[in-house]
Scaffold this active site. Structure first.
Site, mmCIF file in Angstrom:
data_model
loop_
_atom_site.group_PDB
_atom_site.id
_atom_site.type_symbol
_atom_site.label_atom_id
_atom_site.label_comp_id
_atom_site.label_asym_id
_atom_site.label_seq_id
_atom_site.Cartn_x
_atom_site.Cartn_y
_atom_site.Cartn_z
ATOM 1 N N LYS A 144 50.636 42.593 42.121
ATOM 2 C CA LYS A 144 49.344 42.296 41.500
ATOM 3 C C LYS A 144 49.075 40.812 41.671
ATOM 4 O O LYS A 144 49.830 39.968 41.176
ATOM 5 C CB LYS A 144 49.407 42.691 40.019
ATOM 6 C CG LYS A 144 48.167 42.365 39.227
ATOM 7 C CD LYS A 144 48.169 43.100 37.891
ATOM 8 C CE LYS A 144 47.049 42.631 36.991
ATOM 9 N NZ LYS A 144 46.850 43.495 35.835
ATOM 10 N N PHE A 197 40.322 41.046 37.389
ATOM 11 C CA PHE A 197 41.139 39.845 37.445
ATOM 12 C C PHE A 197 42.010 39.751 38.685
ATOM 13 O O PHE A 197 42.571 38.714 38.970
ATOM 14 C CB PHE A 197 42.090 39.801 36.231
ATOM 15 C CG PHE A 197 41.417 39.630 34.906
ATOM 16 C CD1 PHE A 197 40.063 39.859 34.733
ATOM 17 C CD2 PHE A 197 42.150 39.220 33.804
ATOM 18 C CE1 PHE A 197 39.452 39.697 33.506
ATOM 19 C CE2 PHE A 197 41.547 39.049 32.565
ATOM 20 C CZ PHE A 197 40.199 39.292 32.419
ATOM 21 N N SER A 198 42.173 40.864 39.379
ATOM 22 C CA SER A 198 43.223 40.889 40.406
ATOM 23 C C SER A 198 42.977 41.948 41.469
ATOM 24 O O SER A 198 42.166 42.854 41.285
ATOM 25 C CB SER A 198 44.552 41.221 39.726
ATOM 26 O OG SER A 198 44.500 42.530 39.215
ATOM 27 N N THR A 199 43.705 41.788 42.575
ATOM 28 C CA THR A 199 43.838 42.909 43.512
ATOM 29 C C THR A 199 45.303 43.330 43.481
ATOM 30 O O THR A 199 46.186 42.509 43.221
ATOM 31 C CB THR A 199 43.442 42.534 44.953
ATOM 32 O OG1 THR A 199 44.203 41.401 45.367
ATOM 33 C CG2 THR A 199 41.960 42.221 45.054
ATOM 34 N N VAL A 200 45.544 44.617 43.721
ATOM 35 C CA VAL A 200 46.907 45.133 43.637
ATOM 36 C C VAL A 200 47.271 45.784 44.971
ATOM 37 O O VAL A 200 46.517 46.615 45.487
ATOM 38 C CB VAL A 200 47.055 46.138 42.474
ATOM 39 C CG1 VAL A 200 48.466 46.694 42.410
ATOM 40 C CG2 VAL A 200 46.692 45.480 41.142
ATOM 41 N N LEU A 258 46.176 48.937 46.884
ATOM 42 C CA LEU A 258 46.253 50.073 45.964
ATOM 43 C C LEU A 258 45.050 50.134 45.050
ATOM 44 O O LEU A 258 44.612 51.206 44.652
ATOM 45 C CB LEU A 258 47.507 49.946 45.091
ATOM 46 C CG LEU A 258 48.850 50.138 45.768
ATOM 47 C CD1 LEU A 258 49.981 49.763 44.815
ATOM 48 C CD2 LEU A 258 49.011 51.580 46.240
ATOM 49 N N GLY A 273 41.091 45.068 39.990
ATOM 50 C CA GLY A 273 40.498 44.980 38.664
ATOM 51 C C GLY A 273 39.637 43.740 38.640
ATOM 52 O O GLY A 273 39.503 43.051 39.656
ATOM 53 N N ASP A 325 43.930 48.743 24.810
ATOM 54 C CA ASP A 325 42.993 49.297 25.800
ATOM 55 C C ASP A 325 43.538 50.589 26.405
ATOM 56 O O ASP A 325 43.484 50.793 27.611
ATOM 57 C CB ASP A 325 42.690 48.266 26.892
ATOM 58 C CG ASP A 325 41.417 48.616 27.672
ATOM 59 O OD1 ASP A 325 40.625 49.451 27.184
ATOM 60 O OD2 ASP A 325 41.228 48.071 28.774
#
Ligand code: ADP
Ligand code: MG
Length: 437
Positions: free
Chosen positions: A67, A49-52, A44, A47, A169
């Protein structure tokens, strides 16, 4: 943690090099997680920090967003904090009506790159940033803007008043529609059959990482070649079709606040600099301390952007000035001089201001009120401009404690106006009446 997060879009992909020890976990369609409960369907987004991933929850037969955090200790630490905040958010939102993303589950997943904390979130659609782009930065029908603002305010009111959380944010990218703009992308509406095991052979990776480096390079090269051809065509005057009009009519704009990676408890702040630049409140720039009302500033910037298609402030450090100076100058051009009582309360007062409270280095400001800006530049009707400015201006008060709270904003009459124009309010001819219901 970085505040100006960059994240995934269809145009960009996460760094291939970040799939290493301590980095992202490589996922393939059909991979299973948490003892087989979740099965990866397609990527999807991503970021820093992560893949989703879109995943299928075999326990509830629902689609969810999975996530998967990078594994190095600093990312794990950040995920633990995010899980703590998300858990508190979910605990107080049992009816799922507070316009904030819901944490469903969390667990650890061990892979070749280490141990990854994983969060299972309710599956949501495109971000408001995508919606703004989809609308070609035209400025949305004010009735849509009102509907979106109402959702964001419900979310903020819940976070601030009931949970004591500052998001820190808030911006269009961090607000997701409840479902995708394109209904064919919605696995439920489009009747998508969940994939339950890894497809044999082929590279069914949905943009994942099982594609080899060479394949990636080839794909990128092909994309660039296509881009060059279309550029040449356009410069020769060929294929210069005007972009077709798009309507937001029929698109469900109900939305939720997401990305609590930078959120904090109001009484336990650990960062001086918060928020993505364009949405950053003046008290953060001058370092005079912040509270929940910093989120309200970002909310006002977001509302303006939805209604006009442009960011409210775009500090770029022009003409040798710093971004901070440029930002303060732009704020003062729109909102008037920052009262010295406020500016002098900032730890950075001397960096930016002279002893009279004027900017030290930027002397000539071009004052332009918000309602004039809406009429002159964005072609709002006088009435729409006045009504919208009356809603926004109090939130853009330099004095954080004078800004209305989310709860107070929810009571504002502007949210209950209805414009009698179905296409775009900007085209309302002056004098056309706005109906009050
Ligand atoms: P990071 O903390 O790494 O920045 P985010 O939480 O911002 O990660 O998520 C990265 C991207 O994944 C988002 O920009 C969005 O495209 C997608 N995404 C995140 N959460 C969801 C969700 N609940 N439903 C659908 N897509 C999501
Ligand atoms: Mg993010």
């Amino acid at each position: 943690m970085s505040c100006s997060s960059s994240s995934g879009s269809e145009e960009e992909e996460e760094e291939f090099e970040s799939y290493r020890k301590g980095g992202y976990h490589a996922v393939r369609v059909g991979d299973s997680f948490n003892g087989g409960r979740y099965i990866a369907q397609r990527k999807l987004g991503w970021g820093q920090f992560s893949t989703v991933w879109l995943a299928y929850d075999t326990l509830t037969s629902e689609f969810v967003a999975l996530k998967i955090q990078k594994s190095a200790p600093q990312f794990a630490q950040a995920a633990l904090h995010e899980i703590e905040i998300l858990s508190a958010i979910a605990d107080g939102d049992l009816t799922h009506s507070k316009c904030v993303v819901r944490l469903i589950d969390h667990f650890k997943h061990t892979g070749p790159n280490g141990q990854h904390l994983c969060m299972v979130l309710e599956y949501l659609g495109d971000s408001l940033l995508r919606l703004i782009r989809y609308n070609r930065h035209k400025g949305m029908n004010l009735n849509k803007v009102r509907e979106i603002c109402r959702c964001i305010l419900i979310g903020l009111d819940y976070l601030h008043r009931e949970r004591n959380i500052i998001h820190t944010d808030l911006k269009p990218e961090n607000i997701l529609l409840n479902s995708p703009i394109d209904p064919s992308k919605d696995p439920v509406k489009s009747g998508f059959t969940p994939i339950l095991e890894r497809p044999e052979g082929g590279n069914h990776n949905g943009g994942g990482v099982s594609m080899s480096l060479i394949e990636k390079k080839l794909k990128r090269r092909a994309k660039m070649a296509v881009a060059r051809i279309s550029q040449r065509r356009t410069s020769m005057g060929v294929a210069q079709h005007p972009k077709p009009e798009r309507s937001l009519e029929g698109i469900d704009v109900r939305c939720k606040v997401v990305d609590f990676g930078n959120a904090c408890w109001a009484d336990q702040q650990f960062m001086e600099e918060i928020q993505t630049r364009q949405y950053r409140a003046p008290e953060v720039v001058i370092r005079s301390g912040y509270t929940m009302s910093a989120d309200m500033w970002s909310f006002a910037c977001t509302a303006f952007e939805l209604a006009t298609g442009d960011m409210l402030f775009t500090p770029e450090g022009r003409q040798g000035f710093t971004d901070d100076e440029d930002h303060l100058a732009q704020m003062m051009e729109l909102l008037g001089k920052m009262p010295k009582k406020i500016s002098s309360g900032g730890a950075r007062f001397k960096d930016f201001f002279d002893r009279y409270g004027d900017l030290k280095r930027i002397k000539r400001l071009k004052y332009w009120s918000l309602d004039r800006l809406l009429v002159d530049k964005y072609k709002f009707s006088e009435e729409n401009a006045r009504d919208f400015a009356e809603f926004l201006c109090p939130i853009l008060d330099f004095a954080p404690e004078k800004r209305p709270t989310a709860q107070q904003c929810l009571q504002h009459p502007w949210l209950n106006l209805t414009s009698n124009d179905t296409s775009n309010d900007k085209k309302l001819t002056a004098g056309m009446k706005t109906l009050q219901i």
